[in-house]
Scaffold this active site. Structure first.
Site, short mmCIF file in Angstrom:
data_model
loop_
_atom_site.label_atom_id
_atom_site.label_comp_id
_atom_site.label_asym_id
_atom_site.label_seq_id
_atom_site.Cartn_x
_atom_site.Cartn_y
_atom_site.Cartn_z
N VAL A 302 24.78 16.60 43.02
CA VAL A 302 26.21 16.57 42.70
C VAL A 302 26.49 17.31 41.40
CG1 VAL A 302 28.17 15.07 42.18
CG2 VAL A 302 26.54 14.42 43.95
N ALA A 303 25.59 17.14 40.41
CA ALA A 303 25.80 17.79 39.11
C ALA A 303 25.63 19.31 39.21
CB ALA A 303 24.81 17.22 38.10
N ASP A 349 55.16 53.55 50.43
CA ASP A 349 56.06 54.37 51.23
C ASP A 349 57.26 54.72 50.37
OD1 ASP A 349 57.25 55.54 53.57
OD2 ASP A 349 58.48 53.75 53.75
N ASP A 661 57.97 49.25 54.54
CA ASP A 661 58.90 48.42 55.31
C ASP A 661 58.95 48.82 56.77
OD1 ASP A 661 60.12 50.85 54.98
OD2 ASP A 661 62.11 50.04 54.58
N ASP A 665 54.18 51.90 58.57
CA ASP A 665 53.39 51.48 57.42
C ASP A 665 52.39 50.38 57.77
OD1 ASP A 665 54.89 53.16 55.65
OD2 ASP A 665 56.48 51.66 55.65
N ASN A 727 28.86 21.60 34.32
CA ASN A 727 27.76 21.47 35.28
C ASN A 727 26.40 21.69 34.62
OD1 ASN A 727 30.02 22.70 37.59
ND2 ASN A 727 28.87 20.85 38.02
N GLU A 730 25.57 18.57 32.72
CA GLU A 730 25.16 17.47 33.61
C GLU A 730 23.74 17.66 34.11
OE1 GLU A 730 29.61 16.55 35.50
OE2 GLU A 730 28.19 17.87 36.54
N ASN A 764 33.32 15.29 37.35
CA ASN A 764 33.71 16.52 38.04
C ASN A 764 35.14 16.47 38.58
OD1 ASN A 764 31.20 17.54 37.52
ND2 ASN A 764 30.44 17.36 39.63
#
Length: 938
Positions: A302-303, A349, A661, A665, A727, A730, A764
């Site tokens: 987990v860490a 364009d 548009d 395009d 992290n 940890e 966390n």
């Protein structure tokens, strides 16, 4: 078959249809079954369940799933073998907590993607169009999707064309095909067959699906429907283009894979080391000791993973998406939010994007003087300013304006929102607007005022052969023919010019007219000559066009263009300053494209290179690659050309945004790293291909989105810096426990983890992620639009970030471990020792978040400038202390209450590393700056 190169009779035979009777209903039904509905094939959207499951394949999620498996296995052993229900429930709680994290990560990303899709669907235009067709000898109206090849179709002004047509009959028929060709001016249509090598934009005997009739009427035969139309071919090109991964997706995916490998190695080494240590010390491995080892492994798993990263990343991008939405930019996928921040090329364009797609008179010549016309679009407001700067007098151009609006059948009308809407030929509309700016209006002139009576006697419409239009009027008993047309056609027919109300020989002003025409042409203005001639009643009633259109008196010359949008020039300048190259890619003529590009600042010289579609056809990929980085204007290009240009830029590792548009395009938008479509005037096909939709159709929104994208990425880096530092702390605190604690210390054993898995999860997801969310609201630390776009090839950990993360995380992790050892040596219980380590980590990273939000030090930013961050830190600190005081969390997380003195000491001592490191960096940076200044002074 190239329908435009064959005679009408041949085409009718080929399609087995009749110009007189049309198809029979039976033929129509048979062909509908054969060719299918007249609709474009739609790409199937990924089912919702697939979108959701996709998120579970991410590397970070895989590690969390492994942690869930370990927790459940540990719980099962404790329940059914050792009978330790307390430890079993702790494992169950761990598994539930990790499952919730996985669900939150996947659910949030899924929700945001679906929300963007729903917003896009709301923009779709669901109107059903109908067409007038000839079947069984009767004209009838049918739904456009029931059109089939061979149908005979009749169209008039205002109609949409559904399906590709070959014209059989035209009467002053003009079609707006800007969505396909990029040309804003309407195209005059005829029935004459053309050479086989005629380009699409020049096929005057064809009508294409999606076009609109702006003038006249015509009859044609349907030669293609659905995906067989030119529009369908473009749609097919889009579907051949693979979706592009955005830079942030590539960066995070690469980092996630590395973190997964590192986490797997750490877990394996930790378990292996603990097992070997048990064998050496005890001579065997008991299931109880394996339970302790697995608890440490789960905590390290987990860490090792920044569990909150997917959630926070999605949240930060969501914040960015909302920021863009407030600036009229709708993003269809969250990852697109950041992409604009790393964009190096914006390929746009011209028509409707850089320009207004509204033909307007910007200059005119009258009474020997050139005038500049102010005003925007169709709004009839604006002054006329003489080129020489002297005051203008309306009598100098009064007659010129009157003839321009009388020789005209167009009009402008205000809608319910008081916006002016055009009706008629775009060129004629521009003359109507010009006249209205000086209050010269056709309907007013034709009113009977007693002292001045004007009536329309005859109208000789414009045709492509004469290239002129003539209107005969009766004014107070005298007759005049009013003629307008192309200057090269009008010039040999002109006898005199009106100067100060009197006709003078044309030779005396010919040089000035020629000079003005050249100046207008240089600015890519389309020119129209306005003339008149006094005639007798007999000629007025009976003379032919050839008899009327001669010995003309020149009144003036207008210069017409689809003008640039006012705000675009400033946006182009800002993007250029930000090292983002703006490129125009248009289907319009080279001279027009070049003139507009220069006005907007895309190019700064008349000698700038313009590459045309023909040039591209003659270039191989290597030749195009040699010039693509330095070319800013492409003209007369097709959808295939646009895709080729985009791909060549990408081959040079450029991040390309494409705006547009029109339907032409759409393939390029999909091929680009980020496609940008107009939300108001953009076609549905274009919106579907785009990643970002401009709800206000303003190019300026792109510039703002680039700035937002850069700010968002800076905030993502701040979050990653903070998250990864935590992290590292940890993992290091847990690994130090595994490798350095070889025997019992006080109440802890050699297999007791520094932190429980649920403590790590709390850090966390609460005390780490909540402040990280708030970082998403930070304003840019510096002027991001003065920097270069980020190098997408670089890792997120580049530019010293990895060194900073490892150093700060290492210091924090060592401090957490030392706090744990100190507590154990002082005789604290296991729960108390782990709680002290837990709070040291919590407050260490809460102090660190203020350092993480700056690329320099925490002393360089006001700590209270982000109110959300202040609230998040306050909540995280308070809630983290509460979980050590509440019995429920004591049982679930393994925490224990501490004394008030201990809480205060932990809060203060945890701040020391951040302030010391930032202070040293600040001091060294200042000395370095002073040293450079002294060197430069000497």
């Amino acid at each position: 078959m190239k329908w435009y190169s064959h005679e009408a009779e041949t085409i009718l035979q080929e399609l087995d249809t009749s110009r007189i009777h049309g198809l029979s209903e039976a033929q129509a039904q048979q062909r509908l079954a054969e060719f299918g509905s007249n609709e474009l094939a739609k790409e199937e959207r990924e089912p919702a369940w697939k979108m959701l499951l996709k998120s579970f394949k991410e590397p970070l999620i895989i590690i969390l799933l492994i942690a869930i498996g370990l927790a459940l296995a540990s719980a099962a052993y404790d329940f059914f073998v050792s009978g330790d229900s307390g430890h079993a429930m702790a494992s169950v709680y761990e598994a539930i907590a990790i499952v919730l994290i996985v669900i939150i990560n996947s659910g949030l990303t899924f929700h945001q993607t679906r929300t963007a899709q729903k917003s896009l669907d709301a923009l779709s235009d669901m109107r059903q169009h109908y067409m007038k067709i000839l079947r069984d000898n009767n004209w009838t109206s049918v739904a456009a999707n029931h059109l089939v090849p061979g149908d005979i179709v009749s169209v008039k002004s205002g109609d949409f064309i559904e399906g590709d047509l070959r014209w059989l009959k035209t009467s002053e028929l003009q079609i707006n095909e800007s969505h396909l060709t990029g040309e804003s001016d309407a195209i005059q249509k005829n029935t004459v067959s053309l050479p086989e090598d005629t380009e699409l934009a020049d096929r005057t005997n064809m009508g294409y699906s999606g076009s609109m009739v702006v003038n006249g009427n015509g009859i044609g035969v349907v030669v293609a429907t659905g995906m067989a139309t030119e529009l369908g071919k473009i749609s097919g090109l889009m579907q051949q283009v693979d979706d592009q991964k955005t830079p942030i997706e590539k960066s995070v995916h690469g980092l996630s894979k590395k973190l997964m490998i590192i986490a797997a190695v750490i877990i394996a080494v930790t378990i292996g080391y603990d097992l070997v240590k048990q064998l050496i010390q005890v001579g065997s491995i008991s299931m109880d000791s394996f339970g302790g080892i697995s608890a440490t492994a789960i905590a390290i798993a987990v860490a090792s993973i920044p569990d909150a990263m997917p959630v926070v990343l999605s949240t930060v991008l969501t914040i960015g998406a909302k920021m863009m939405a407030s600036q009229k930019g709708l993003v269809k996928s969250l990852s697109s939010v950041e992409t604009l921040g790393s964009t190096t090329y914006i390929a746009s364009d011209k028509t409707g994007t850089l320009t207004k797609n509204e033909m307007a008179v910007t200059r005119f010549l009258a009474n020997g003087q050139v005038y500049n016309v102010e005003g925007n679009g169709y709004t009839p407001i604006g002054d006329f300013i003489r080129d020489d700067g002297t005051p203008s007098d309306s009598k100098d151009y009064q007659r010129f304006l009157e003839v321009a609006v009388l020789n005209n059948e167009a009009e402008i009308k205000p809608d319910t929102k008081q916006n002016w809407r055009p009706f008629g030929n775009p060129t004629d509309v521009s003359l109507v607007v010009l006249g209205a700016k000086d209050n010269v209006k056709r309907d007013v002139l034709l009113e009977d005022k007693g002292d001045r009576d004007i009536d329309i006697v005859r109208i000789l419409p414009f045709d492509s052969t004469r290239k002129m239009m003539t209107v005969v009027i009766k004014e107070n008993g005298r007759y005049y023919s009013l003629t307008k047309g192309a200057p090269d056609v009008i010039k040999p027919l002109t006898k005199s010019a009106l100067i100060d109300g009197q006709p003078v020989p044309i030779a005396s002003v010919a040089a000035n007219i020629e000079k003005t025409m050249l100046a207008f042409a240089k600015d890519a203005l389309r020119t129209i000559s306005i003339t008149q001639r006094e005639i007798c009643k007999e000629d007025a009633l009976n003379a032919s066009s050839a008899e009327l259109e001669r010995e003309l008196t020149f009144l003036g010359l207008v210069g017409i263009i689809d003008p640039p949008r006012e705000e675009v020039k400033a946006s182009v300048r800002k993007l250029t300053q930000a090292s983002v190259n703006v490129v125009m890619i248009t289907g319009d003529h080279a001279m027009t494209a070049k003139a507009i590009a220069k006005q907007l600042g895309i190019i700064d010289s008349d000698d700038a290179r313009v590459i045309t579609g023909r040039d591209l056809e003659e270039m191989d990929d290597q030749q195009l690659a040699d010039v693509v980085l330095d070319t800013r204007v492409y003209a007369r290009v097709t959808p295939e050309h646009k895709q080729r240009i985009i791909k060549q830029l990408q081959a040079h590792e450029q991040v390309v945004g494409m705006t547009g548009d029109g339907i032409n395009d759409a393939p390029a938008l999909k091929a680009a790293d980020i496609g940008i479509a107009m939300g108001i005037n953009g076609t549905e096909v274009t919106k579907d291909a785009a990643d970002l939709i401009l709800l206000d159709d303003k190019f300026t929104t792109i510039e703002k989105s680039v700035e937002s994208g850069r700010t968002i990425f800076a905030n993502i880096l701040n979050f990653m810096r903070h998250e990864l530092t935590t992290n590292v702390a940890e993992v290091l605190s847990l690994l130090l426990g595994v490798f350095l604690i070889t025997s019992s210390i006080g109440n802890i054993t050699e297999v007791t983890p520094t932190l429980t898995a649920l403590m790590v999860l709390w850090v966390n997801m609460i005390s780490d992620s909540l402040p990280s969310f708030a970082l998403g609201y930070d304003e840019a630390e510096s002027d991001v639009m003065q920097q270069r776009p980020r190098d997408t090839k670089q890792s997120i950990l580049a530019n010293g970030m990895l060194r900073r993360v490892l150093f700060r995380g290492g210091v924090m992790g060592a401090m957490v471990f030392l706090a744990f050892i100190w507590a154990a040596s002082q005789g604290y219980t296991v729960a108390q020792s782990q709680t002290i380590a837990f709070l040291t980590l919590v407050f260490g990273q809460l102090w660190h978040v203020y350092d993480a939000r700056s690329v320099n030090t925490l002393f360089d930013r006001n700590p209270f400038s982000n109110s959300r961050l202040t609230l998040a830190v306050g909540f995280a600190a308070t809630s983290s202390i509460l979980v050590t005081l509440m019995p429920f969390f004591n049982n679930v997380m393994g925490t224990a209450p501490l004394t008030m003195t201990m809480y205060v000491l932990i809060i203060l001592i945890s701040a020391v590393p951040t302030f010391v490191i930032s202070g040293i960096k600040k001091f060294m940076g200042r000395n370095r700056t002073e040293s450079v200044a002294v060197t430069q002074a000497n």
